[in-house]
Design a protein around this motif. Structure first.
Motif, PDB file in Angstrom:
ATOM      1  N   LYS A   1       0.908  -1.274  -0.053  1.00  0.00           N
ATOM      2  CA  LYS A   1      -0.085  -0.013   0.022  1.00  0.00           C
ATOM      3  C   LYS A   1       0.934   1.238  -0.158  1.00  0.00           C
ATOM      4  CE  LYS A   1      -3.046   2.566   3.213  1.00  0.00           C
ATOM      5  NZ  LYS A   1      -3.118   2.692   4.408  1.00  0.00           N
ATOM      6  N   ILE A   2       0.358   2.318  -0.829  1.00  0.00           N
ATOM      7  CA  ILE A   2       1.290   3.412  -0.910  1.00  0.00           C
ATOM      8  C   ILE A   2       0.564   4.328   0.165  1.00  0.00           C
ATOM      9  CG2 ILE A   2       1.748   5.412  -2.410  1.00  0.00           C
ATOM     10  CD1 ILE A   2       1.972   3.771  -4.857  1.00  0.00           C
ATOM     11  N   ASN A   3       1.373   4.799   1.060  1.00  0.00           N
ATOM     12  CA  ASN A   3       0.851   5.755   2.268  1.00  0.00           C
ATOM     13  C   ASN A   3       1.064   7.248   1.919  1.00  0.00           C
ATOM     14  OD1 ASN A   3       0.527   3.271   3.441  1.00  0.00           O
ATOM     15  ND2 ASN A   3       2.196   3.457   4.980  1.00  0.00           N
ATOM     16  N   MET A   4       2.172   7.462   1.106  1.00  0.00           N
ATOM     17  CA  MET A   4       2.364   8.827   0.365  1.00  0.00           C
ATOM     18  C   MET A   4       3.175   8.623  -0.729  1.00  0.00           C
ATOM     19  SD  MET A   4       4.473  11.753   2.309  1.00  0.00           S
ATOM     20  CE  MET A   4       4.616  13.424   1.421  1.00  0.00           C
ATOM     21  N   GLN A   5       2.603   8.966  -1.945  1.00  0.00           N
ATOM     22  CA  GLN A   5       3.316   8.883  -3.320  1.00  0.00           C
ATOM     23  C   GLN A   5       4.479   9.537  -3.293  1.00  0.00           C
ATOM     24  OE1 GLN A   5       2.397   7.180  -6.000  1.00  0.00           O
ATOM     25  NE2 GLN A   5       4.351   7.601  -6.528  1.00  0.00           N
ATOM     26  N   ILE A   6       5.672   8.844  -3.828  1.00  0.00           N
ATOM     27  CA  ILE A   6       7.099   9.431  -3.936  1.00  0.00           C
ATOM     28  C   ILE A   6       7.020  10.623  -4.759  1.00  0.00           C
ATOM     29  CG2 ILE A   6       7.813   8.119  -5.805  1.00  0.00           C
ATOM     30  CD1 ILE A   6      10.407   7.905  -4.145  1.00  0.00           C
ATOM     31  N   GLY A   7       7.787  11.843  -4.382  1.00  0.00           N
ATOM     32  CA  GLY A   7       7.537  13.017  -4.880  1.00  0.00           C
ATOM     33  C   GLY A   7       8.439  14.066  -4.324  1.00  0.00           C
ATOM     34  N   ASP A   8       8.493  15.168  -4.939  1.00  0.00           N
ATOM     35  CA  ASP A   8       9.245  16.378  -4.041  1.00  0.00           C
ATOM     36  C   ASP A   8       8.478  16.777  -2.825  1.00  0.00           C
ATOM     37  OD1 ASP A   8      11.399  16.324  -5.981  1.00  0.00           O
ATOM     38  OD2 ASP A   8      10.098  17.548  -7.617  1.00  0.00           O
ATOM     39  N   VAL A   9       9.087  17.066  -1.829  1.00  0.00           N
ATOM     40  CA  VAL A   9       8.274  17.642  -0.831  1.00  0.00           C
ATOM     41  C   VAL A   9       8.943  19.044  -0.205  1.00  0.00           C
ATOM     42  CG1 VAL A   9       7.386  15.322  -0.141  1.00  0.00           C
ATOM     43  CG2 VAL A   9      10.036  16.098   0.768  1.00  0.00           C
ATOM     44  N   PHE A  10       8.110  19.496   0.537  1.00  0.00           N
ATOM     45  CA  PHE A  10       8.476  20.913   1.037  1.00  0.00           C
ATOM     46  C   PHE A  10      10.000  21.154   1.483  1.00  0.00           C
ATOM     47  CE2 PHE A  10       6.216  19.418   4.592  1.00  0.00           C
ATOM     48  CZ  PHE A  10       6.962  20.072   5.813  1.00  0.00           C
ATOM     49  N   TRP A  11      10.411  19.947   2.420  1.00  0.00           N
ATOM     50  CA  TRP A  11      11.751  19.959   2.954  1.00  0.00           C
ATOM     51  C   TRP A  11      13.100  19.968   2.097  1.00  0.00           C
ATOM     52  CZ3 TRP A  11       8.090  16.147   4.241  1.00  0.00           C
ATOM     53  CH2 TRP A  11       8.544  14.861   3.920  1.00  0.00           C
ATOM     54  N   GLY A  12      12.753  19.688   0.968  1.00  0.00           N
ATOM     55  CA  GLY A  12      13.612  19.749  -0.196  1.00  0.00           C
ATOM     56  C   GLY A  12      14.016  18.353  -0.471  1.00  0.00           C
ATOM     57  N   SER A  13      13.667  17.283  -0.254  1.00  0.00           N
ATOM     58  CA  SER A  13      13.818  16.042  -0.546  1.00  0.00           C
ATOM     59  C   SER A  13      13.068  15.560  -1.547  1.00  0.00           C
ATOM     60  CB  SER A  13      13.970  14.983   0.635  1.00  0.00           C
ATOM     61  OG  SER A  13      14.857  15.285   1.590  1.00  0.00           O
ATOM     62  N   TYR A  14      13.244  14.218  -2.249  1.00  0.00           N
ATOM     63  CA  TYR A  14      12.249  13.374  -3.049  1.00  0.00           C
ATOM     64  C   TYR A  14      11.904  12.275  -2.152  1.00  0.00           C
ATOM     65  CZ  TYR A  14      10.990  10.880  -7.121  1.00  0.00           C
ATOM     66  OH  TYR A  14      10.144  10.088  -8.081  1.00  0.00           O
ATOM     67  N   TYR A  15      10.690  12.058  -1.545  1.00  0.00           N
ATOM     68  CA  TYR A  15      10.353  11.157  -0.882  1.00  0.00           C
ATOM     69  C   TYR A  15       8.955  10.541  -0.613  1.00  0.00           C
ATOM     70  CZ  TYR A  15       8.587  10.223   4.020  1.00  0.00           C
ATOM     71  OH  TYR A  15       8.003   9.715   5.206  1.00  0.00           O
ATOM     72  N   GLY A  16       9.000   9.310  -0.320  1.00  0.00           N
ATOM     73  CA  GLY A  16       7.586   8.570  -0.417  1.00  0.00           C
ATOM     74  C   GLY A  16       7.577   7.397   0.853  1.00  0.00           C
ATOM     75  N   MET A  17       6.423   7.155   0.987  1.00  0.00           N
ATOM     76  CA  MET A  17       6.387   6.231   2.048  1.00  0.00           C
ATOM     77  C   MET A  17       5.271   5.087   1.679  1.00  0.00           C
ATOM     78  SD  MET A  17       4.944   6.676   6.343  1.00  0.00           S
ATOM     79  CE  MET A  17       4.687   8.382   5.967  1.00  0.00           C
ATOM     80  N   CYS A  18       5.647   3.610   2.092  1.00  0.00           N
ATOM     81  CA  CYS A  18       4.448   2.585   1.483  1.00  0.00           C
ATOM     82  C   CYS A  18       4.563   1.319   2.868  1.00  0.00           C
ATOM     83  CB  CYS A  18       4.964   2.075   0.395  1.00  0.00           C
ATOM     84  SG  CYS A  18       6.346   1.227   0.148  1.00  0.00           S
TER      85      CYS A  18
END
Length: 146
Positions: free
Chosen positions: A110-127
């Motif tokens: 299950k994807i909890n947060m699709q990977i992508g650019d985030v406001f803290w300057g990283s490329y991030y995702g959670m599953c």
């Protein structure tokens, strides 16, 4: 892969727990951010009672490890139950490696947060993988790059 760090989720007492860990391990927090710190243009609606809760906190444990955590907000992580409140956070060396690991770990899960650019300057995702293990994939972009 650069680092694998433990990430602890709490049902609202993250700050208390991390102050305890700080008293045990010593050191200073490398980061402490609250839900109130999320920029309004992110489109997230944070309930008033959660604004002062911990969005993200990091306590260095030596030179190579960070103990990280947050107060788990409904909707983006599983309900906090002792035993499922540990997440594995992987810092990777490239966007491509982040995509590959994210795709692999999400397969059948299950994807909890699709990977992508985030406001803290990283490329991030959670599953959460098909075995119930929650993963965070994080690529810290070089400064000046999007």
């Amino acid at each position: 892969m650069e680092k694998l760090n433990p990430y602890l989720n709490f049902p609202g007492n993250c700050e208390e727990a991390f102050n305890f860990y700080k008293s045990v391990f010593g050191g200073e927090f490398a980061y402490l951010g609250r839900f109130a710190d999320i920029p309004s243009d992110e489109g997230m609606v944070i309930p008033e009672h959660k604004l002062n809760k911990i969005m993200h906190i990091a306590l260095p444990l030596g030179k190579e490890c960070l103990l990280m955590g947050s107060d788990c907000d409904e909707g983006w992580c599983p309900e906090v139950v002792v035993g499922n409140n540990v997440t594995l956070s992987i810092n990777v060396e490239s966007r491509e490696q982040a995509d590959k690991l994210f795709e692999g770990l999400c397969n059948g899960g299950k994807i909890n947060m699709q990977i992508g650019d985030v406001f803290w300057g990283s490329y991030y995702g959670m599953c959460t993988d098909k075995y119930g293990v929650t993963w965070m994939i994080n690529y810290v972009k070089p400064e000046g790059n999007s």
